[in-house]
Design a protein around this motif. Structure first.
Motif, short mmCIF file in Angstrom:
data_model
loop_
_atom_site.label_atom_id
_atom_site.label_comp_id
_atom_site.label_asym_id
_atom_site.label_seq_id
_atom_site.Cartn_x
_atom_site.Cartn_y
_atom_site.Cartn_z
N VAL A 30 -18.40 -18.68 -12.40
CA VAL A 30 -18.04 -18.59 -10.87
C VAL A 30 -18.06 -17.43 -9.92
N ASP A 86 -9.47 -20.28 -12.31
CA ASP A 86 -9.13 -21.63 -12.96
C ASP A 86 -9.64 -22.19 -11.48
N ARG A 91 -12.47 -21.99 -9.69
CA ARG A 91 -13.53 -23.20 -9.62
C ARG A 91 -13.52 -24.24 -9.35
N LEU A 111 -19.69 -28.62 -11.16
CA LEU A 111 -18.44 -27.32 -11.06
C LEU A 111 -16.81 -28.33 -11.51
#
Length: 192
Positions: free
Chosen positions: A46, A143, A146, A189
């Motif tokens: 990322v 998380d 992303r 992604l």
């Protein structure tokens, strides 16, 4: 009795090309999809994708200073090659280098009198907005980052489409290429 004959010549609607001809017409889309599949590392973190996203508005900014839309096809590989080398050297964080390079480009634009050009100022604002988003992405939970990175890539795809439609700043073929690539990366992604 006088009669007038009206003659009309019907022009058939232009046929859309199929097969190889269509691929040639849409070469930026084909190239972007190939680049998304083979040029963007699937295992890219990322952080790497964030830095790559921050370079996207930089390409537009440099091209706006140059005032030559087709120059983006040179600015693109040169910028990414320089980023790749400097990132590998790991002397200074890439985000700092991108920000410093953008600041230099803005100063060059100011010296060249571009501060009166609304199109240039839009690119400065875009660089600032995408740069800020990139910095936020690097600071949040991985998380969440992303999805923010995916949103950034998608939003830059929209940015590309607006420039494509307006025929502004960069060559239309590049705007198409970049829009397709950006959206493909954003989708990847989210789905991966």
């Amino acid at each position: 009795m006088d009669s007038t004959t009206i003659v009309t010549t019907a022009h058939p609607a232009p046929r859309r090309s199929a097969g190889p001809a269509l691929l040639l017409q849409r070469w930026p889309t084909v190239a972007a999809l190939a680049f998304a599949l083979f040029g963007t590392p699937a295992e890219a973190s990322v952080d790497v994708l964030t830095e790559m996203m921050m370079l996207l508005p930089f390409l537009y900014l440099v091209t706006a200073v140059l005032g030559r839309p087709r120059a983006v096809w040179v600015v693109f590989p040169v910028s990414y090659a320089a980023w790749f080398v400097l990132r590998a050297l790991d002397v200074v964080p890439s985000t700092v280098l991108i920000g410093a390079a953008a600041a230099v480009v803005v100063v060059v634009g100011a010296v060249r009198g571009r501060l009166r050009d609304r199109r240039f100022l839009v690119q400065v604002a875009g660089m600032a907005a995408f740069g800020a988003l990139g910095l936020v992405e690097l600071a949040v939970d991985p998380d969440l980052a992303r999805y923010l990175v995916a949103a950034g890539w998608f939003l830059h795809g929209v940015w590309d489409l607006v420039h494509h439609r307006l025929r502004s700043t960069v060559d239309r073929s590049f705007a198409e290429f970049c829009a397709v690539l950006d959206v493909a990366v954003a989708v990847a992604l989210v789905l991966v």
